[in-house]
Design a protein around this motif. Structure first.
Motif, short mmCIF file in Angstrom:
data_model
loop_
_atom_site.label_atom_id
_atom_site.label_comp_id
_atom_site.label_asym_id
_atom_site.label_seq_id
_atom_site.Cartn_x
_atom_site.Cartn_y
_atom_site.Cartn_z
N GLY A 3 -14.51 7.83 6.34
CA GLY A 3 -14.89 6.77 5.32
C GLY A 3 -16.53 6.78 7.36
N GLY A 4 -16.64 5.17 7.12
CA GLY A 4 -17.82 5.02 8.26
C GLY A 4 -18.62 3.77 8.21
N TYR A 6 2.62 4.99 -4.45
CA TYR A 6 2.59 6.31 -3.16
C TYR A 6 1.01 5.53 -2.95
N TRP A 7 0.93 5.76 -1.68
CA TRP A 7 -0.42 5.36 -1.19
C TRP A 7 -0.81 6.50 -0.05
N GLY A 8 -1.89 5.95 0.45
CA GLY A 8 -2.78 6.81 1.88
C GLY A 8 -2.52 6.24 2.53
N GLN A 9 -3.24 6.09 3.95
CA GLN A 9 -3.16 5.63 4.88
C GLN A 9 -4.52 4.25 5.15
N GLY A 10 -5.39 5.15 5.21
CA GLY A 10 -7.11 4.02 4.22
C GLY A 10 -7.67 4.82 5.19
N THR A 11 -8.80 4.30 4.40
CA THR A 11 -9.95 4.51 5.77
C THR A 11 -10.51 4.02 6.12
N GLN A 12 -11.68 3.43 6.80
CA GLN A 12 -12.46 2.58 7.08
C GLN A 12 -13.80 2.91 6.85
N VAL A 13 -14.54 1.82 5.81
CA VAL A 13 -15.70 1.73 5.61
C VAL A 13 -16.08 0.16 6.08
N THR A 14 -17.30 0.35 6.21
CA THR A 14 -17.89 -0.75 7.36
C THR A 14 -19.12 -0.21 6.76
N VAL A 15 -20.42 -1.51 6.25
CA VAL A 15 -21.48 -1.59 5.64
C VAL A 15 -22.23 -2.74 6.54
N TYR A 33 -10.17 1.42 2.58
CA TYR A 33 -10.03 1.83 1.69
C TYR A 33 -8.91 2.80 1.35
N TYR A 34 -7.91 2.89 0.09
CA TYR A 34 -6.57 3.30 0.46
C TYR A 34 -7.20 3.86 -1.09
N CYS A 35 -6.41 5.33 -1.56
CA CYS A 35 -6.27 6.25 -2.55
C CYS A 35 -4.89 5.61 -3.25
#
Length: 126
Positions: free
Chosen positions: A9-10, A115-124, A94-96
């Motif tokens: 993410g980013g 089952y979930w991941g911790q997430g990653t931030q996406v900023t547009v 965003y999570y998988c």
């Protein structure tokens, strides 16, 4: 132990691209149905895309069709979400997620996935 770790993410300008990765451990991605989800501030978590355990079928939310592509590397036990032509409304965490069922068609409802991941931030940015 089933674990999912997202990365990639980013911050990106509108029209740009990002590729998210989700590294799986404790299970083989070829045995699980896996989905990508996102949650924007103040909104419910929504399904973005998913892939069946066989890898033979993918689904996309209407809002991302033609822009996002779900892929996986079984050897690396990792799945990816290539996001092109990003829009400000794609901004979210965003999570998988994964569940152990072999289905012909995968589902985009978050309730299906234990089952979930911790997430990653996406900023547009505009």
């Amino acid at each position: 132990e089933v674990q999912l770790v997202e990365s990639g993410g980013g911050l990106v300008q509108a029209g740009g691209s990002l590729r998210l990765s989700c590294a799986a451990s404790g299970f083989a991605v070829s045995d699980y149905t896996i989905g990508w989800f996102r949650q924007a501030p103040g909104k419910e978590r929504e399904g973005v895309s998913c892939i069946t355990s066989s890898g033979g079928s993918t689904r996309y939310a209407e809002s991302v069709k033609g822009r996002f592509t779900f892929s996986r590397d079984v050897a690396k036990n990792t799945v990816y979400l290539q996001m092109n032509s990003l829009k400000p409304e794609d901004t979210a965490v965003y999570y998988c997620a994964a569940f152990r069922l072999r289905l012909a068609i995968c589902g985009l409802s978050p309730q299906l996935y234990p089952y979930w991941g911790q997430g990653t931030q996406v900023t547009v940015s505009p």
